[in-house]
Design a protein around this motif. Structure first.
Motif, PDB file in Angstrom:
ATOM      1  N   VAL A   4       0.876  -1.178   0.000  1.00 27.12           N
ATOM      2  CA  VAL A   4       0.000   0.000   0.000  1.00 27.12           C
ATOM      3  C   VAL A   4       0.907   1.219   0.000  1.00 27.12           C
ATOM      4  N   ARG A   5       0.733   2.077  -1.016  1.00 29.12           N
ATOM      5  CA  ARG A   5       1.602   3.242  -1.116  1.00 29.12           C
ATOM      6  C   ARG A   5       0.905   4.411  -1.786  1.00 29.12           C
ATOM      7  N   ARG A   6       1.558   5.555  -1.687  1.00 29.04           N
ATOM      8  CA  ARG A   6       1.135   6.782  -2.377  1.00 29.04           C
ATOM      9  C   ARG A   6       1.970   6.937  -3.636  1.00 29.04           C
ATOM     10  N   GLY A   7       1.543   7.847  -4.496  1.00 30.43           N
ATOM     11  CA  GLY A   7       2.342   8.174  -5.677  1.00 30.43           C
ATOM     12  C   GLY A   7       1.872   7.451  -6.922  1.00 30.43           C
ATOM     13  N   GLN A   8       2.808   7.190  -7.797  1.00 22.63           N
ATOM     14  CA  GLN A   8       2.515   6.540  -9.070  1.00 22.63           C
ATOM     15  C   GLN A   8       2.650   5.021  -8.930  1.00 22.63           C
ATOM     16  N   PRO A   9       1.896   4.270  -9.720  1.00 23.33           N
ATOM     17  CA  PRO A   9       2.012   2.811  -9.655  1.00 23.33           C
ATOM     18  C   PRO A   9       3.378   2.342 -10.153  1.00 23.33           C
ATOM     19  N   LEU A  10       3.866   1.278  -9.539  1.00 19.91           N
ATOM     20  CA  LEU A  10       5.128   0.680  -9.951  1.00 19.91           C
ATOM     21  C   LEU A  10       4.920  -0.670 -10.636  1.00 19.91           C
ATOM     22  N   ALA A  11       3.788  -1.304 -10.394  1.00 20.02           N
ATOM     23  CA  ALA A  11       3.490  -2.602 -11.000  1.00 20.02           C
ATOM     24  C   ALA A  11       3.373  -2.436 -12.519  1.00 20.02           C
ATOM     25  N   PRO A  12       3.681  -3.468 -13.277  1.00 21.76           N
ATOM     26  CA  PRO A  12       3.634  -3.350 -14.741  1.00 21.76           C
ATOM     27  C   PRO A  12       2.232  -3.189 -15.317  1.00 21.76           C
ATOM     28  N   TRP A  13       1.200  -3.545 -14.545  1.00 20.58           N
ATOM     29  CA  TRP A  13      -0.188  -3.418 -14.984  1.00 20.58           C
ATOM     30  C   TRP A  13      -0.978  -2.629 -13.967  1.00 20.58           C
ATOM     31  N   VAL A  14      -1.891  -1.791 -14.450  1.00 25.20           N
ATOM     32  CA  VAL A  14      -2.684  -0.919 -13.587  1.00 25.20           C
ATOM     33  C   VAL A  14      -4.169  -1.213 -13.810  1.00 25.20           C
ATOM     34  N   ALA A  15      -4.873  -1.471 -12.718  1.00 23.13           N
ATOM     35  CA  ALA A  15      -6.328  -1.620 -12.755  1.00 23.13           C
ATOM     36  C   ALA A  15      -6.917  -0.447 -11.980  1.00 23.13           C
ATOM     37  N   ASP A  16      -7.786   0.309 -12.619  1.00 28.38           N
ATOM     38  CA  ASP A  16      -8.392   1.477 -11.972  1.00 28.38           C
ATOM     39  C   ASP A  16      -9.497   1.016 -11.037  1.00 28.38           C
TER      40      ASP A  16
END
Length: 123
Positions: A33-45
């Motif tokens: 759990v973090r703030r900022g931009q995603p680091l994972a290669p895939w993003v689910a909104d």
């Protein structure tokens, strides 16, 4: 958010939120759990917490992406099922595309592959 994330059969690697307070249960379950931009290669909104999501949503999206090799997977108004489309409502997006700042309506015209899956009723 906690219930929706932990209810998924395939849990996300990370959850990006404006304020991580009160999300210790996710951390304890192994979800970063973090703030900022995603680091994972895939993003689910997951912005709309009122939206009903089946417990297989992330699993289905990841399987569809793996099968198709698409840059984004999502739904269309026509409820297309397992077909490449010129536009969609993105549910799972390659991080680089998500971070590009370009509108989803222009993705196909820029050469990105969009793959539609039909939504399931929540279980």
């Amino acid at each position: 958010l906690v219930g929706q994330v932990l209810g998924q059969l395939h849990r996300p690697v990370e959850v990006v939120v404006p304020d991580p307070a009160g999300l210790d249960e996710l951390t304890a379950a192994g979800v970063a759990v973090r703030r900022g931009q995603p680091l994972a290669p895939w993003v689910a909104d997951w912005t709309d917490l009122t939206e009903d999501r089946p417990d297989t949503l992330l699993l289905d999206l990841m399987c569809a992406q793996e099968y198709s090799g698409a840059d984004a997977v999502g739904h269309t108004p026509a409820a297309d099922d397992y077909v490449f489309v010129p536009s969609l409502r993105p549910l799972l997006v390659r991080r680089s595309l998500h971070m590009s700042g370009t509108a989803p309506g222009s993705w196909a015209g820029q050469g990105h592959r969009l793959f539609a899956v039909r939504g399931k009723e929540p279980s």
